[in-house]
Write a protein that holds these residues in place. Structure first.
Motif, short mmCIF file in Angstrom:
data_model
loop_
_atom_site.label_atom_id
_atom_site.label_comp_id
_atom_site.label_asym_id
_atom_site.label_seq_id
_atom_site.Cartn_x
_atom_site.Cartn_y
_atom_site.Cartn_z
N LYS A 44 32.82 48.18 51.04
CA LYS A 44 33.15 47.92 49.64
C LYS A 44 34.34 46.96 49.52
O LYS A 44 34.35 46.09 48.65
N ARG A 45 35.32 47.10 50.41
CA ARG A 45 36.47 46.20 50.39
C ARG A 45 36.01 44.76 50.68
O ARG A 45 36.37 43.83 49.96
N GLN A 47 32.93 43.57 50.42
CA GLN A 47 32.02 43.14 49.37
C GLN A 47 32.82 42.58 48.19
O GLN A 47 32.50 41.51 47.67
N PHE A 48 33.85 43.30 47.78
CA PHE A 48 34.68 42.84 46.67
C PHE A 48 35.35 41.51 47.02
O PHE A 48 35.35 40.57 46.22
N ARG A 49 35.90 41.43 48.22
CA ARG A 49 36.58 40.21 48.62
C ARG A 49 35.63 39.02 48.67
O ARG A 49 35.94 37.93 48.20
N GLN A 51 32.84 38.66 47.01
CA GLN A 51 32.38 38.34 45.67
C GLN A 51 33.44 37.62 44.85
O GLN A 51 33.11 36.91 43.92
N THR A 52 34.70 37.82 45.19
CA THR A 52 35.75 37.23 44.38
C THR A 52 36.33 35.94 44.97
O THR A 52 37.26 35.39 44.39
N ILE A 53 35.77 35.50 46.08
CA ILE A 53 36.23 34.22 46.62
C ILE A 53 35.88 33.13 45.62
O ILE A 53 34.72 32.94 45.27
N SER A 54 36.90 32.43 45.15
CA SER A 54 36.67 31.47 44.07
C SER A 54 36.43 30.06 44.57
O SER A 54 35.79 29.26 43.90
#
Length: 114
Positions: A44-45, A47-49, A51-54
């Motif tokens: 989950k950590r 996955q979040f990271r 998904q949030t890579i801009s």
């Protein structure tokens, strides 16, 4: 009834759904095992990271690690069932967000593609 009361009522209704009840039950089962807990938390950590890579593509090493953890979790029936139940409940939440977004004039599909 004010809008916040309605939101709380919606939250109560969501908690009463079969999807939510199954999600919570399977989460408890999956997290009861310490190895599952560690893998799920890391999954989950990451996955979040990811998904949030801009800017740009995710690091290939991170993607490989994420893929390995996902594969391990898929082999474990408790973890797999929990993740599938979570996905089913997230679909309900996404539908609710979409309905609210339409009222606000926000096209959530367009935001997801940005």
């Amino acid at each position: 009834m004010n809008i916040l009361d309605e939101a709380h009522a919606l939250a109560r209704h969501l908690k009463e759904t079969e999807e939510y009840q199954t999600y919570i039950r399977l989460k408890e089962v999956a997290y009861a095992d310490s190895t599952n807990e560690t893998l799920l938390n890391e999954y989950k950590r990451m996955q979040f990271r990811l998904q949030t890579i801009s800017a740009g593509q995710p690091d290939s090493e991170d993607m490989e690690k994420f893929s390995r953890i996902a594969s391990l979790l898929q082999l474990n029936e408790d973890a797999r069932n929990y993740l599938l139940a979570e996905l089913r409940f997230q679909r309900i939440l996404a539908d609710v967000y979409k309905i609210l977004g339409e009222v606000a004039g926000i096209d959530l599909d367009a935001l997801a593609q940005a």
